[in-house]
Motif scaffolding. Structure first.
Motif, PDB file in Angstrom:
ATOM      1  N   LYS A 142      -1.966 -36.789 -15.757  1.00  0.00           N
ATOM      2  CA  LYS A 142      -2.336 -37.565 -14.576  1.00  0.00           C
ATOM      3  C   LYS A 142      -2.318 -39.037 -14.955  1.00  0.00           C
ATOM      4  N   SER A 143      -1.783 -39.852 -14.060  1.00  0.00           N
ATOM      5  CA  SER A 143      -1.732 -41.300 -14.271  1.00  0.00           C
ATOM      6  C   SER A 143      -2.222 -42.003 -13.018  1.00  0.00           C
ATOM      7  N   LEU A 144      -2.816 -43.170 -13.229  1.00  0.00           N
ATOM      8  CA  LEU A 144      -3.289 -43.974 -12.117  1.00  0.00           C
ATOM      9  C   LEU A 144      -3.036 -45.437 -12.429  1.00  0.00           C
ATOM     10  N   ASP A 145      -2.381 -46.139 -11.511  1.00  0.00           N
ATOM     11  CA  ASP A 145      -2.151 -47.575 -11.646  1.00  0.00           C
ATOM     12  C   ASP A 145      -3.331 -48.316 -11.031  1.00  0.00           C
ATOM     13  N   VAL A 146      -3.849 -49.316 -11.763  1.00  0.00           N
ATOM     14  CA  VAL A 146      -4.961 -50.123 -11.266  1.00  0.00           C
ATOM     15  C   VAL A 146      -4.622 -51.599 -11.424  1.00  0.00           C
ATOM     16  N   ASP A 170      -9.311 -16.618 -19.417  1.00  0.00           N
ATOM     17  CA  ASP A 170     -10.006 -15.828 -18.395  1.00  0.00           C
ATOM     18  C   ASP A 170      -9.725 -16.319 -16.979  1.00  0.00           C
ATOM     19  N   ALA A 171      -8.535 -16.897 -16.767  1.00  0.00           N
ATOM     20  CA  ALA A 171      -8.131 -17.383 -15.440  1.00  0.00           C
ATOM     21  C   ALA A 171      -6.606 -17.479 -15.417  1.00  0.00           C
ATOM     22  N   PRO A 172      -6.009 -17.410 -14.234  1.00  0.00           N
ATOM     23  CA  PRO A 172      -4.560 -17.618 -14.143  1.00  0.00           C
ATOM     24  C   PRO A 172      -4.201 -19.058 -14.539  1.00  0.00           C
ATOM     25  N   ASP A 173      -2.991 -19.248 -15.019  1.00  0.00           N
ATOM     26  CA  ASP A 173      -2.529 -20.575 -15.439  1.00  0.00           C
ATOM     27  C   ASP A 173      -2.745 -21.624 -14.359  1.00  0.00           C
ATOM     28  N   ASP A 174      -2.372 -21.307 -13.109  1.00  0.00           N
ATOM     29  CA  ASP A 174      -2.471 -22.307 -12.045  1.00  0.00           C
ATOM     30  C   ASP A 174      -3.926 -22.699 -11.780  1.00  0.00           C
ATOM     31  N   LYS A 175      -4.870 -21.774 -11.951  1.00  0.00           N
ATOM     32  CA  LYS A 175      -6.286 -22.089 -11.759  1.00  0.00           C
ATOM     33  C   LYS A 175      -6.780 -23.006 -12.876  1.00  0.00           C
ATOM     34  N   ALA A 176      -6.403 -22.710 -14.115  1.00  0.00           N
ATOM     35  CA  ALA A 176      -6.798 -23.560 -15.243  1.00  0.00           C
ATOM     36  C   ALA A 176      -6.235 -24.969 -15.058  1.00  0.00           C
ATOM     37  N   MET A 177      -4.990 -25.061 -14.622  1.00  0.00           N
ATOM     38  CA  MET A 177      -4.363 -26.370 -14.399  1.00  0.00           C
ATOM     39  C   MET A 177      -5.040 -27.108 -13.251  1.00  0.00           C
ATOM     40  N   GLU A 178      -5.436 -26.388 -12.210  1.00  0.00           N
ATOM     41  CA  GLU A 178      -6.123 -27.006 -11.074  1.00  0.00           C
ATOM     42  C   GLU A 178      -7.478 -27.575 -11.505  1.00  0.00           C
ATOM     43  N   VAL A 179      -8.218 -26.839 -12.318  1.00  0.00           N
ATOM     44  CA  VAL A 179      -9.528 -27.302 -12.789  1.00  0.00           C
ATOM     45  C   VAL A 179      -9.369 -28.568 -13.627  1.00  0.00           C
ATOM     46  N   ILE A 180      -8.471 -28.532 -14.603  1.00  0.00           N
ATOM     47  CA  ILE A 180      -8.277 -29.700 -15.473  1.00  0.00           C
ATOM     48  C   ILE A 180      -7.731 -30.879 -14.662  1.00  0.00           C
ATOM     49  N   GLY A 181      -6.794 -30.626 -13.764  1.00  0.00           N
ATOM     50  CA  GLY A 181      -6.263 -31.693 -12.910  1.00  0.00           C
ATOM     51  C   GLY A 181      -7.353 -32.339 -12.073  1.00  0.00           C
ATOM     52  N   GLY A 182      -8.276 -31.546 -11.551  1.00  0.00           N
ATOM     53  CA  GLY A 182      -9.387 -32.082 -10.766  1.00  0.00           C
ATOM     54  C   GLY A 182     -10.323 -32.930 -11.606  1.00  0.00           C
ATOM     55  N   ILE A 183     -10.561 -32.497 -12.839  1.00  0.00           N
ATOM     56  CA  ILE A 183     -11.399 -33.275 -13.758  1.00  0.00           C
ATOM     57  C   ILE A 183     -10.736 -34.625 -14.033  1.00  0.00           C
ATOM     58  N   TYR A 184      -9.442 -34.614 -14.280  1.00  0.00           N
ATOM     59  CA  TYR A 184      -8.718 -35.862 -14.556  1.00  0.00           C
ATOM     60  C   TYR A 184      -8.714 -36.775 -13.339  1.00  0.00           C
ATOM     61  N   ASP A 185      -8.449 -36.225 -12.142  1.00  0.00           N
ATOM     62  CA  ASP A 185      -8.440 -37.046 -10.923  1.00  0.00           C
ATOM     63  C   ASP A 185      -9.787 -37.740 -10.721  1.00  0.00           C
ATOM     64  N   ALA A 186     -10.872 -36.984 -10.846  1.00  0.00           N
ATOM     65  CA  ALA A 186     -12.209 -37.554 -10.650  1.00  0.00           C
ATOM     66  C   ALA A 186     -12.508 -38.620 -11.708  1.00  0.00           C
ATOM     67  N   GLY A 187     -12.118 -38.348 -12.949  1.00  0.00           N
ATOM     68  CA  GLY A 187     -12.354 -39.314 -14.018  1.00  0.00           C
ATOM     69  C   GLY A 187     -11.548 -40.584 -13.846  1.00  0.00           C
ATOM     70  N   LEU A 188     -10.281 -40.455 -13.480  1.00  0.00           N
ATOM     71  CA  LEU A 188      -9.443 -41.641 -13.263  1.00  0.00           C
ATOM     72  C   LEU A 188      -9.992 -42.499 -12.127  1.00  0.00           C
ATOM     73  N   ALA A 189     -10.437 -41.859 -11.057  1.00  0.00           N
ATOM     74  CA  ALA A 189     -11.034 -42.608  -9.954  1.00  0.00           C
ATOM     75  C   ALA A 189     -12.302 -43.321 -10.410  1.00  0.00           C
ATOM     76  N   GLY A 190     -13.090 -42.666 -11.252  1.00  0.00           N
ATOM     77  CA  GLY A 190     -14.298 -43.302 -11.795  1.00  0.00           C
ATOM     78  C   GLY A 190     -13.988 -44.493 -12.676  1.00  0.00           C
ATOM     79  N   ILE A 191     -12.952 -44.369 -13.504  1.00  0.00           N
ATOM     80  CA  ILE A 191     -12.543 -45.503 -14.354  1.00  0.00           C
ATOM     81  C   ILE A 191     -12.071 -46.654 -13.490  1.00  0.00           C
TER      82      ILE A 191
END
Length: 160
Positions: A29-33, A134-155
């Protein structure tokens, strides 16, 4: 603020001694600021700085053990994540870490977060490689992607 978010999935197969396969997933995930790289890096702070910019982290405690640096993240709503710092480069504005223990649906997790100049602003990039647990690949990717999105917005918010 211009936003660019990239999500990639790469399945890598490695043949083990007895012909079994191991699977690794990538999330980027990338974010331009508009802020300069030094200002963004200052906002990220030290390894435990995540406690001041990630909305899911209630508290971060820095720990040292056997010459290694760890952070224990207490999550809002309960739960914790123990991470080990694997790299730190102040000049290059990046650090790496691995997850030692967590409730997340991942294992063999390694990640890097970095800040680079982009015109008069910066691009923050967060990359993780891991296996689903213990989860499908797409679910694991969705969780990590959501963590990154929230963190990037916080930064981005903190770097204003």
């Amino acid at each position: 603020m211009k936003s660019r978010i990239t999500l990639t999935a790469t399945t890598l197969f490695a043949v083990a001694a007895f012909g079994s396969s191991a699977m690794a997933l990538d999330v980027k995930k990338s974010l331009d600021v508009a802020a300069a790289p030094d200002a963004v890096w200052q906002a990220i702070g030290d390894f435990c700085g995540i406690g001041s910019w990630h909305p899911a982290v209630e508290k971060c405690e820095l720990q040292q053990k056997d010459g290694k640096t760890f952070r224990l993240l207490s999550l809002k709503g309960g739960g914790s994540i123990l991470e080990e710092q694997s790299a730190w480069d102040d000049a290059a504005h990046s650090y790496g870490y691995t997850i030692v223990e967590s409730p997340l649906p991942v294992q063999n997790y390694a990640s890097t977060i970095s800040v680079a100049a982009n015109g008069s602003g910066s691009t923050i990039t967060w990359v993780g490689k891991f296996d689903a647990k213990d989860a499908p690949d797409d679910k694991a990717m969705e969780v990590i992607g959501g963590i990154y999105d929230a963190g990037l917005a916080g930064i981005a918010e903190k770097a204003k």
